[in-house]
Design a protein around this motif. Structure first.
Motif, short mmCIF file in Angstrom:
data_model
loop_
_atom_site.label_atom_id
_atom_site.label_comp_id
_atom_site.label_asym_id
_atom_site.label_seq_id
_atom_site.Cartn_x
_atom_site.Cartn_y
_atom_site.Cartn_z
N PRO A 441 0.80 -1.23 0.00
CA PRO A 441 0.00 0.00 0.00
C PRO A 441 0.83 1.27 0.00
N GLU A 442 2.08 1.18 0.50
CA GLU A 442 2.90 2.38 0.58
C GLU A 442 3.33 2.91 -0.78
N VAL A 443 3.27 2.08 -1.83
CA VAL A 443 3.69 2.55 -3.16
C VAL A 443 2.52 2.87 -4.07
N VAL A 444 1.30 2.67 -3.56
CA VAL A 444 0.12 2.98 -4.38
C VAL A 444 0.02 4.49 -4.57
N GLN A 445 0.06 4.92 -5.81
CA GLN A 445 0.00 6.35 -6.10
C GLN A 445 -1.38 6.92 -5.81
N GLN A 446 -1.43 8.20 -5.40
CA GLN A 446 -2.69 8.85 -5.10
C GLN A 446 -3.59 8.90 -6.32
N THR A 447 -2.99 9.05 -7.49
CA THR A 447 -3.79 9.09 -8.72
C THR A 447 -4.51 7.77 -8.95
N TYR A 448 -3.85 6.66 -8.63
CA TYR A 448 -4.50 5.36 -8.81
C TYR A 448 -5.60 5.15 -7.77
N LEU A 449 -5.33 5.60 -6.54
CA LEU A 449 -6.36 5.48 -5.52
C LEU A 449 -7.57 6.35 -5.87
N SER A 450 -7.32 7.53 -6.43
CA SER A 450 -8.42 8.40 -6.87
C SER A 450 -9.22 7.73 -7.98
N TYR A 451 -8.53 7.02 -8.86
CA TYR A 451 -9.22 6.27 -9.92
C TYR A 451 -10.18 5.25 -9.32
N ILE A 452 -9.69 4.48 -8.34
CA ILE A 452 -10.54 3.47 -7.70
C ILE A 452 -11.72 4.14 -6.99
N LYS A 453 -11.43 5.24 -6.29
CA LYS A 453 -12.49 5.95 -5.58
C LYS A 453 -13.56 6.46 -6.54
N ASN A 454 -13.16 6.99 -7.67
CA ASN A 454 -14.13 7.47 -8.67
C ASN A 454 -14.96 6.33 -9.24
N LYS A 455 -14.32 5.16 -9.42
CA LYS A 455 -15.07 4.00 -9.91
C LYS A 455 -16.08 3.52 -8.88
N VAL A 456 -15.69 3.54 -7.61
CA VAL A 456 -16.63 3.19 -6.54
C VAL A 456 -17.84 4.11 -6.60
N ARG A 457 -17.56 5.39 -6.77
CA ARG A 457 -18.63 6.39 -6.77
C ARG A 457 -19.55 6.23 -7.99
N THR A 458 -18.97 6.09 -9.18
CA THR A 458 -19.79 6.08 -10.39
C THR A 458 -20.43 4.73 -10.69
N ASP A 459 -19.71 3.64 -10.39
CA ASP A 459 -20.22 2.32 -10.76
C ASP A 459 -21.11 1.69 -9.70
N LEU A 460 -20.98 2.14 -8.46
CA LEU A 460 -21.71 1.47 -7.37
C LEU A 460 -22.82 2.32 -6.77
N GLY A 461 -23.08 3.49 -7.36
CA GLY A 461 -24.22 4.28 -6.91
C GLY A 461 -23.94 5.24 -5.78
N PHE A 462 -22.71 5.76 -5.71
CA PHE A 462 -22.37 6.74 -4.69
C PHE A 462 -21.92 8.05 -5.35
N ASP A 463 -22.57 8.42 -6.43
CA ASP A 463 -22.08 9.53 -7.26
C ASP A 463 -22.34 10.91 -6.68
N LYS A 464 -23.14 11.02 -5.61
CA LYS A 464 -23.48 12.34 -5.07
C LYS A 464 -23.02 12.56 -3.64
N ILE A 465 -22.18 11.67 -3.12
CA ILE A 465 -21.74 11.79 -1.73
C ILE A 465 -20.23 11.57 -1.63
N PRO A 466 -19.61 12.02 -0.54
CA PRO A 466 -18.18 11.73 -0.35
C PRO A 466 -17.97 10.26 -0.01
N VAL A 467 -16.89 9.70 -0.53
CA VAL A 467 -16.55 8.30 -0.29
C VAL A 467 -15.11 8.23 0.19
N LYS A 468 -14.87 7.45 1.22
CA LYS A 468 -13.52 7.28 1.75
C LYS A 468 -13.02 5.88 1.42
N VAL A 469 -11.82 5.82 0.81
CA VAL A 469 -11.20 4.54 0.48
C VAL A 469 -9.81 4.51 1.10
#
Length: 484
Positions: A441-469
């Motif tokens: 986890p220490e080498v995971v880039q913030q940009t990649y984590l942001s990508y996952i977070k955006n996919k969680v939001r758009t693909d799983l129905g959390f597109d209008k709220i803050p999500v913490k990953v």
């Protein structure tokens, strides 16, 4: 006190508490009651009403300060007194002397009218007096209480240790059947007052029942953006005093209403100004209470004056809501004063999104609290955010989605930056949080984590709220986790 506010916006309330706050009140928050008797505490300014109110509640709910007239809006809470549950209301002080023509005089008149209205609804009125000289305000208030005399009890405050006992008995000339001498601050004779209160109340109509689910809304924003107007509109009351004077609302005013078979609880908060403009301790505590509502609400309706737009101070407050995982909807109020062409709203929307680039998910709704327009859209949006905040995705579906996301956008292949995402699980709702187990986890880039977070939001129905990953180290695959 004010230096603390100068240095940070995420202020916490003074850690010093009154002596009674650490006592066990015996109140069971899991038990809910209907048709509770209402006890209203009344009196002139600075006699100790809010101190007594807080003592009954065993917590610091009303702001207490030596400044007369701190409490303005009536504050209603449920209190547990000697084994009985009652509704308890703190009211603004009855103020007779006013500087005619000033803003404060207008507010004082509104406060008095609010207080008088509570007398009609009260089952018991606790008139709090102060030991010492009898004032004209005491006499006038007692005169106004005559129509309700059968439900009035009187107590003389600030008589700790027998202080001013002879002067306190002078109030008997007004015909009180009983007159207790108490100290709200020190606790003298409070048990006697509690027994007297309960002896005058009828609990035969009280019913115990399940409390329905409430969607809790906090209405926040700068002063004069229309928070109290919206609160009153939603609750169909005049619980919050509405005035053009900045800083009218001080304590958090609560109310409730129903919409589309859903119950809502509303928290109307004090306007939050830039720190350099906060001059009084009273306003310091008002701002503190407003910010603390973020810990009690589900969704924040952040009011924006369409004529003024947003400031850096707004960004700080909204950032606190975002960090706590609250749903946020921007209410662009006073929209009736703007050009109604679509491009006008589009421009305002763009300006807000530019200021909150990391919060493009937050909906923006144009409304007019004064003209009652856009309110249905606003409440529909609140319900949508609440549903997303409480959505729970099963772990199997999550990991199927994670594999698809990683396949579509693989992590870096270089040896120094490579990692594998093993599995993901949802750790909480409201706020919505996820935990990903990864090999490094220490080498995971913030940009990649942001990508996952955006996919969680758009693909799983959390597109209008803050999500913490969040990430956690693990070398175990999800399908093998039960074998280790």
């Amino acid at each position: 006190m004010k230096e603390k506010f100068e240095n940070q916006i995420d202020i916490q309330e003074n850690s010093q508490t009154l002596d009674f706050e650490n006592q066990n009140s015996g109140f069971n928050p899991e038990k809910k009651y209907r048709n509770l008797p209402l006890v209203v505490i009344a009196g002139r300014p600075n006699v100790g009403k809010s101190t007594l109110f807080n003592r009954f509640l065993h917590k610091r709910r009303s702001i207490t300060d030596p400044t007369p007239g701190v409490t303005r809006d009536p504050i209603l809470e449920t209190a547990f007194i000697n084994g009985k549950t009652v509704n308890l209301m703190d009211t603004g002080g009855f103020k007779l002397e006013r500087d005619i023509g000033t803003v404060e005089a207008e507010l004082d008149e509104l406060v008095v009218q609010k207080t008088l209205e509570t007398f009609k609804k009260a089952d018991l009125i606790l008139l709090l007096l102060e030991a010492g000289n009898i004032t004209g305000e005491d006499e006038e208030l007692i005169g106004l209480l005559r129509p309700y005399w059968n439900k009035v009890i009187a107590a003389v405050n600030k008589t700790e240790g027998g202080r001013l006992e002879e002067e306190a008995w002078n109030f008997m000339q007004f015909g009180f059947s009983e007159l207790l001498q108490i100290s709200a601050e020190h606790g003298d004779h409070i048990p006697d007052l509690q027994e007297l209160i309960l002896s005058r109340l009828d609990f035969s109509k009280v019913e115990e029942g399940e409390e329905p689910e409430y969607i809790k809304i906090a209405i926040m924003g700068k002063p004069n953006t229309g928070k109290s107007t919206l609160s009153n509109l939603l609750t169909n009351t005049q619980a919050s005093i509405v005035s053009d004077y900045a800083g009218t609302t001080r304590d958090v005013v609560e109310g409730s209403f129903a919409f589309k078979n859903k119950r809502f609880s509303v928290l109307d908060t004090a306007g939050i100004r830039r720190k350099v403009k906060v001059k009084e301790n009273v306003e310091y505590y008002s701002v503190t209470r407003a910010i603390k509502t973020l810990d009690r609400c589900d969704v924040v309706i952040y009011m924006i004056d369409a004529n003024e737009g947003l400031t850096e101070q707004d960004k700080k407050v909204i950032g606190l809501a975002h960090d706590r995982g609250r749903g946020i909807v921007f209410a662009l109020n006073k929209w009736d004063t703007q050009n109604q062409e679509k491009k006008t709203f589009k421009k305002a929307e763009e300006n807000i999104k530019i200021m909150f680039g990391h919060m493009n998910y937050a909906p923006i709704v144009p409304i007019s609290a004064k003209e009652d327009t856009g309110i249905k859209q606003l409440l529909n949006t609140v319900m949508e955010l609440y549903n997303q905040l409480n959505r729970k995705i099963d772990t199997a579906s999550l990991n199927t989605a994670l594999r698809d996301w990683v396949a579509a956008y693989p992590p870096p292949a270089s040896r120094s930056a490579s990692f594998k995402m093993r599995y993901i699980t949802q750790t909480s709702v409201n706020p919505v949080e996820f935990l990903i187990f990864a090999t490094r986890p220490e080498v995971v880039q913030q940009t990649y984590l942001s990508y996952i977070k955006n996919k969680v939001r758009t693909d799983l129905g959390f597109d209008k709220i803050p999500v913490k990953v969040e990430l956690k180290a693990s070398r175990t695959k999800w399908e093998n986790r039960s074998r280790t």
